[in-house]
Design a protein around this motif. Structure first.
Motif, PDB file in Angstrom:
ATOM      1  N   PRO A  16      -7.125   7.407 -10.762  1.00 49.19           N
ATOM      2  CA  PRO A  16      -5.673   7.512 -10.212  1.00 49.19           C
ATOM      3  C   PRO A  16      -5.695   6.858  -8.701  1.00 49.19           C
ATOM      4  O   PRO A  16      -6.140   7.654  -7.576  1.00 49.19           O
ATOM      5  N   LEU A  17      -5.334   5.662  -8.466  1.00 47.85           N
ATOM      6  CA  LEU A  17      -5.296   5.235  -7.160  1.00 47.85           C
ATOM      7  C   LEU A  17      -3.934   5.211  -6.655  1.00 47.85           C
ATOM      8  O   LEU A  17      -3.064   4.420  -6.772  1.00 47.85           O
ATOM      9  N   ARG A  18      -3.637   6.101  -5.735  1.00 53.09           N
ATOM     10  CA  ARG A  18      -2.184   6.467  -5.221  1.00 53.09           C
ATOM     11  C   ARG A  18      -2.233   5.692  -3.998  1.00 53.09           C
ATOM     12  O   ARG A  18      -2.008   6.107  -2.731  1.00 53.09           O
ATOM     13  N   ARG A  19      -2.040   4.312  -4.128  1.00 54.40           N
ATOM     14  CA  ARG A  19      -1.812   3.476  -3.223  1.00 54.40           C
ATOM     15  C   ARG A  19      -0.891   2.403  -3.501  1.00 54.40           C
ATOM     16  O   ARG A  19      -0.840   2.011  -4.798  1.00 54.40           O
ATOM     17  N   THR A  20       0.154   2.045  -2.786  1.00 56.44           N
ATOM     18  CA  THR A  20       0.998   0.637  -3.150  1.00 56.44           C
ATOM     19  C   THR A  20       0.507  -0.233  -2.461  1.00 56.44           C
ATOM     20  O   THR A  20       0.092  -0.272  -1.187  1.00 56.44           O
ATOM     21  N   ASP A  21       1.156  -1.559  -2.517  1.00 55.58           N
ATOM     22  CA  ASP A  21       1.002  -2.826  -1.876  1.00 55.58           C
ATOM     23  C   ASP A  21      -0.444  -3.013  -1.817  1.00 55.58           C
ATOM     24  O   ASP A  21      -0.958  -3.333  -0.593  1.00 55.58           O
ATOM     25  N   VAL A  22      -1.202  -2.811  -2.769  1.00 49.99           N
ATOM     26  CA  VAL A  22      -2.726  -3.290  -2.580  1.00 49.99           C
ATOM     27  C   VAL A  22      -2.869  -4.616  -2.860  1.00 49.99           C
ATOM     28  O   VAL A  22      -2.619  -5.274  -4.091  1.00 49.99           O
ATOM     29  N   ASP A  23      -3.308  -5.478  -2.030  1.00 53.60           N
ATOM     30  CA  ASP A  23      -3.434  -6.821  -2.293  1.00 53.60           C
ATOM     31  C   ASP A  23      -4.817  -7.276  -2.481  1.00 53.60           C
ATOM     32  O   ASP A  23      -5.694  -6.459  -2.420  1.00 53.60           O
ATOM     33  N   THR A  24      -4.848  -8.610  -2.728  1.00 56.40           N
ATOM     34  CA  THR A  24      -6.150  -8.991  -3.412  1.00 56.40           C
ATOM     35  C   THR A  24      -7.565  -8.988  -2.516  1.00 56.40           C
ATOM     36  O   THR A  24      -8.440  -8.774  -2.819  1.00 56.40           O
ATOM     37  N   ASP A  25      -6.953  -8.772  -1.187  1.00 54.72           N
ATOM     38  CA  ASP A  25      -8.058  -8.753   0.001  1.00 54.72           C
ATOM     39  C   ASP A  25      -8.572  -7.711  -0.035  1.00 54.72           C
ATOM     40  O   ASP A  25      -9.641  -7.280   0.350  1.00 54.72           O
ATOM     41  N   GLN A  26      -7.692  -6.452  -0.361  1.00 54.38           N
ATOM     42  CA  GLN A  26      -8.212  -5.271  -0.597  1.00 54.38           C
ATOM     43  C   GLN A  26      -9.149  -4.695  -1.651  1.00 54.38           C
ATOM     44  O   GLN A  26      -9.791  -3.917  -1.874  1.00 54.38           O
ATOM     45  N   ILE A  27      -8.565  -5.495  -2.796  1.00 51.90           N
ATOM     46  CA  ILE A  27      -9.295  -5.347  -4.098  1.00 51.90           C
ATOM     47  C   ILE A  27     -10.707  -5.922  -3.714  1.00 51.90           C
ATOM     48  O   ILE A  27     -11.887  -5.196  -4.284  1.00 51.90           O
ATOM     49  N   ILE A  28     -10.870  -7.085  -3.131  1.00 52.78           N
ATOM     50  CA  ILE A  28     -12.106  -7.711  -2.987  1.00 52.78           C
ATOM     51  C   ILE A  28     -12.105  -8.485  -1.725  1.00 52.78           C
ATOM     52  O   ILE A  28     -11.392  -9.665  -1.575  1.00 52.78           O
ATOM     53  N   PRO A  29     -12.745  -7.960  -0.648  1.00 47.86           N
ATOM     54  CA  PRO A  29     -12.423  -8.716   0.646  1.00 47.86           C
ATOM     55  C   PRO A  29     -13.208 -10.082   0.467  1.00 47.86           C
ATOM     56  O   PRO A  29     -14.149 -10.240  -0.223  1.00 47.86           O
ATOM     57  N   VAL A  30     -12.614 -11.043   1.231  1.00 49.58           N
ATOM     58  CA  VAL A  30     -12.650 -12.407   1.053  1.00 49.58           C
ATOM     59  C   VAL A  30     -14.344 -12.701   1.430  1.00 49.58           C
ATOM     60  O   VAL A  30     -15.086 -13.683   0.979  1.00 49.58           O
ATOM     61  N   ARG A  31     -15.003 -11.728   2.230  1.00 47.94           N
ATOM     62  CA  ARG A  31     -16.256 -12.278   2.649  1.00 47.94           C
ATOM     63  C   ARG A  31     -17.414 -12.018   1.223  1.00 47.94           C
ATOM     64  O   ARG A  31     -18.408 -12.240   1.537  1.00 47.94           O
ATOM     65  N   PHE A  32     -16.853 -11.510   0.438  1.00 46.89           N
ATOM     66  CA  PHE A  32     -17.627 -11.178  -0.860  1.00 46.89           C
ATOM     67  C   PHE A  32     -17.356 -12.326  -1.837  1.00 46.89           C
ATOM     68  O   PHE A  32     -17.813 -12.417  -3.074  1.00 46.89           O
ATOM     69  N   CYS A  33     -16.461 -13.268  -1.452  1.00 40.68           N
ATOM     70  CA  CYS A  33     -16.029 -14.165  -2.407  1.00 40.68           C
ATOM     71  C   CYS A  33     -16.760 -15.548  -2.259  1.00 40.68           C
ATOM     72  O   CYS A  33     -15.934 -16.711  -2.206  1.00 40.68           O
ATOM     73  N   VAL A  84      -9.898  -9.971 -10.115  1.00 42.93           N
ATOM     74  CA  VAL A  84      -9.921  -9.519 -11.441  1.00 42.93           C
ATOM     75  C   VAL A  84     -11.218  -9.541 -11.821  1.00 42.93           C
ATOM     76  O   VAL A  84     -11.657  -8.533 -12.404  1.00 42.93           O
ATOM     77  N   TRP A  85     -12.131 -10.484 -11.449  1.00 42.22           N
ATOM     78  CA  TRP A  85     -13.549 -10.266 -11.733  1.00 42.22           C
ATOM     79  C   TRP A  85     -14.362  -9.210 -11.280  1.00 42.22           C
ATOM     80  O   TRP A  85     -15.150  -8.318 -11.984  1.00 42.22           O
ATOM     81  N   ALA A  86     -14.111  -8.715 -10.140  1.00 41.86           N
ATOM     82  CA  ALA A  86     -14.435  -7.383  -9.476  1.00 41.86           C
ATOM     83  C   ALA A  86     -14.056  -6.042 -10.284  1.00 41.86           C
ATOM     84  O   ALA A  86     -14.994  -5.353 -10.507  1.00 41.86           O
ATOM     85  N   LEU A  87     -12.778  -6.255 -10.664  1.00 43.45           N
ATOM     86  CA  LEU A  87     -12.358  -5.099 -11.511  1.00 43.45           C
ATOM     87  C   LEU A  87     -12.979  -4.960 -12.945  1.00 43.45           C
ATOM     88  O   LEU A  87     -13.413  -3.832 -13.110  1.00 43.45           O
ATOM     89  N   GLN A  88     -13.225  -6.145 -13.486  1.00 43.01           N
ATOM     90  CA  GLN A  88     -13.732  -5.969 -14.992  1.00 43.01           C
ATOM     91  C   GLN A  88     -15.271  -5.966 -14.571  1.00 43.01           C
ATOM     92  O   GLN A  88     -15.844  -5.136 -15.392  1.00 43.01           O
ATOM     93  N   ASP A  89     -16.098  -6.463 -13.728  1.00 48.32           N
ATOM     94  CA  ASP A  89     -17.190  -6.172 -13.375  1.00 48.32           C
ATOM     95  C   ASP A  89     -17.629  -4.617 -13.122  1.00 48.32           C
ATOM     96  O   ASP A  89     -18.637  -4.149 -13.641  1.00 48.32           O
TER      97      ASP A  89
END
Length: 201
Positions: A16-33, A84-89
């Motif tokens: 349960p992720l009780r957070r709103t407005d979660v953008d893709t940089d919060q899902i995986i920061p750009v330094r990991f891409c 997407v890949w980070a969530l699946q991985d």
């Protein structure tokens, strides 16, 4: 390469992720891409939040969860397939939220990560159930278009072509190739009418 597993009915525990407005940089920061592959991104998922020992993903009772339940506007921001890949991985097969960023949702469904849109009150009910009992199963039934969890039952819609592709476990290319013979017939007839280019003498 997309997730080619057939998606019919999935049962798993949830985060349960009780957070709103979660953008893709919060899902995986750009330094990991920087990688060119779609795997190896699990440790980068929500990396900036995982420094907090109390962050929900760090809790031992959430280990092995495969359903993420998020707040409004999950996956907004830049187009980043790495999210997407980070969530699946990490192991997630489904993300449930009241609303998604359009590009993120498109990337998810193209890669076999099911994004389920349900009303905000349903998300709150799912948060409460899964917080009260981390082991409670959440059932996501693509065949019936349902999310079920104890006393919670919600219906969701999905575009028919996407639904069919996920049920069959096909990525977009494999789905198109089901009509390979028809495409070949069409192309053969079409090419004969196209202008031809002659080589220079």
């Amino acid at each position: 390469m997309t997730d080619s597993r057939k998606f019919t009915v999935h049962t798993g525990t949830a985060v349960p992720l009780r957070r709103t407005d979660v953008d893709t940089d919060q899902i995986i920061p750009v330094r990991f891409c920087a990688s060119t592959t779609r795997d190896g991104h699990a440790d980068a998922l929500f990396a900036d939040w995982r420094d907090d020992p109390g962050f929900v993903l760090n809790r031992p009772e959430r280990a092995g969860a495969t359903v993420l339940i998020a707040g409004h506007d999950f996956g907004t921001g830049s187009s980043r397939e790495y999210a997407v890949w980070a969530l699946q991985d990490y192991g997630f097969r489904v993300v449930v939220a009241p609303r998604f960023g359009d590009i993120f949702r498109g990337n998810s469904l193209m890669n076999g990560l099911l994004t389920v849109t349900v009303p905000a009150d349903v998300v709150v009910a799912l948060w409460e159930e899964t917080e009260a009992d981390p082991a409670v199963p959440v059932v996501v039934d693509l065949e019936r278009g349902q999310v079920r969890c104890r006393g919670v039952l919600a219906h969701f819609d999905l575009e028919q072509d996407i639904r069919t592709r996920l049920l069959l476990g096909l990525d977009p290319i494999a789905s198109t190739l089901r009509y390979e013979e028809e495409i070949a017939v069409h192309e053969a007839g079409r090419r004969s009418r196209l202008p031809r280019t002659r080589a220079r003498p």
